[in-house]
Design a protein around this motif. Structure first.
Motif, short mmCIF file in Angstrom:
data_model
loop_
_atom_site.label_atom_id
_atom_site.label_comp_id
_atom_site.label_asym_id
_atom_site.label_seq_id
_atom_site.Cartn_x
_atom_site.Cartn_y
_atom_site.Cartn_z
N LEU A 137 0.82 -1.22 0.00
CA LEU A 137 0.00 0.00 0.00
C LEU A 137 0.85 1.27 0.00
O LEU A 137 0.51 2.26 -0.64
CB LEU A 137 -0.97 -0.01 1.19
N LYS A 138 1.99 1.25 0.68
CA LYS A 138 2.87 2.43 0.69
C LYS A 138 3.47 2.68 -0.69
O LYS A 138 3.62 3.82 -1.11
CB LYS A 138 3.98 2.26 1.73
N THR A 139 3.80 1.60 -1.40
CA THR A 139 4.30 1.75 -2.77
C THR A 139 3.23 2.35 -3.67
O THR A 139 3.48 3.30 -4.41
CB THR A 139 4.73 0.38 -3.34
N ILE A 140 2.03 1.82 -3.57
CA ILE A 140 0.92 2.29 -4.40
C ILE A 140 0.62 3.76 -4.13
O ILE A 140 0.46 4.55 -5.06
CB ILE A 140 -0.34 1.42 -4.15
N ARG A 141 0.57 4.14 -2.85
CA ARG A 141 0.27 5.54 -2.51
C ARG A 141 1.36 6.49 -2.99
O ARG A 141 1.08 7.55 -3.53
CB ARG A 141 0.07 5.68 -1.00
N SER A 142 2.62 6.11 -2.80
CA SER A 142 3.69 7.04 -3.19
C SER A 142 3.88 7.08 -4.71
O SER A 142 4.39 8.06 -5.24
CB SER A 142 4.99 6.71 -2.47
N ALA A 143 3.46 6.04 -5.42
CA ALA A 143 3.53 6.06 -6.89
C ALA A 143 2.43 6.96 -7.48
O ALA A 143 2.53 7.39 -8.62
CB ALA A 143 3.40 4.65 -7.46
N MET A 144 1.40 7.23 -6.72
CA MET A 144 0.32 8.17 -7.08
C MET A 144 -0.30 7.88 -8.46
O MET A 144 -0.56 8.79 -9.24
CB MET A 144 0.82 9.60 -7.03
N GLY A 145 -0.52 6.61 -8.75
CA GLY A 145 -1.17 6.25 -10.01
C GLY A 145 -0.20 5.86 -11.11
O GLY A 145 -0.62 5.25 -12.10
N SER A 146 1.06 6.23 -11.01
CA SER A 146 2.04 5.88 -12.05
C SER A 146 2.19 4.37 -12.18
O SER A 146 2.45 3.88 -13.28
CB SER A 146 3.39 6.50 -11.75
N LEU A 147 2.03 3.66 -11.10
CA LEU A 147 2.13 2.20 -11.12
C LEU A 147 1.12 1.59 -12.09
O LEU A 147 1.39 0.61 -12.76
CB LEU A 147 1.89 1.64 -9.71
N PHE A 148 -0.04 2.19 -12.19
CA PHE A 148 -1.10 1.65 -13.05
C PHE A 148 -0.78 1.78 -14.53
O PHE A 148 -1.34 1.08 -15.36
CB PHE A 148 -2.43 2.36 -12.77
#
Length: 149
Positions: A137-148
């Motif tokens: 969850l910390k990775t997902i939040r700090s990526a701010m959508g770029s991960l998608f």
């Protein structure tokens, strides 16, 4: 309205905060309206939308009372939306801008690197096996959508 932590939806989502369960189900959790909007823009398969009581209705959502919702959330100040999403499909895109990351142990740092990589035009990232989980969850939040993307 769900008011109990013994509800099957509650238990399923709570389990998705654990890496082993995420990889067993091929699902992960996102929290917050920005990530929800980014998931929609990126055509991710959102399997479950959970809203805190008092939030505006979204088609197909389930409402939790505030106490139960807050105990489900991993955020200190939850925004009022939690979603269960299928793992992101790996895309085989031909690119010469590949970023290989090895031994990234901090999920917040990984998310920041993912966000920066997108800004610099990288569209493929390869992680070594000894790096932290991309669906943390910390990775997902700090990526701010770029991960998608």
């Amino acid at each position: 309205m769900i008011t109990s932590t013994s509800n099957k939806i509650y238990k399923h989502v709570k389990s998705l905060y654990k890496k082993k369960y995420r990889y067993k189900t091929n699902e992960f959790v996102i929290e917050g309206y920005k990530l929800y909007e980014e998931a929609i823009k990126s055509n991710l398969n959102i399997k479950q939308i959970i809203l805190r009581e008092g939030e505006d209705l979204i088609d197909g959502c389930v409402f939790f009372d505030s106490k139960t919702f807050n105990s489900l959330s991993e955020m200190n100040n939850p925004e009022g939306i939690i979603c269960v999403v299928d793992f992101i499909e790996k895309k085989d895109n031909n690119t010469d801008k590949i970023l290989f990351l090895e031994c990234i142990n901090d999920p917040g740092n990984l998310g920041t690197i993912i966000r920066s990589a997108e800004a610099f035009g990288y569209n493929k990232i390869i992680l070594s096996d000894n790096s932290c989980d991309i669906y943390n969850l910390k990775t997902i939040r700090s990526a701010m959508g770029s991960l998608f993307r």
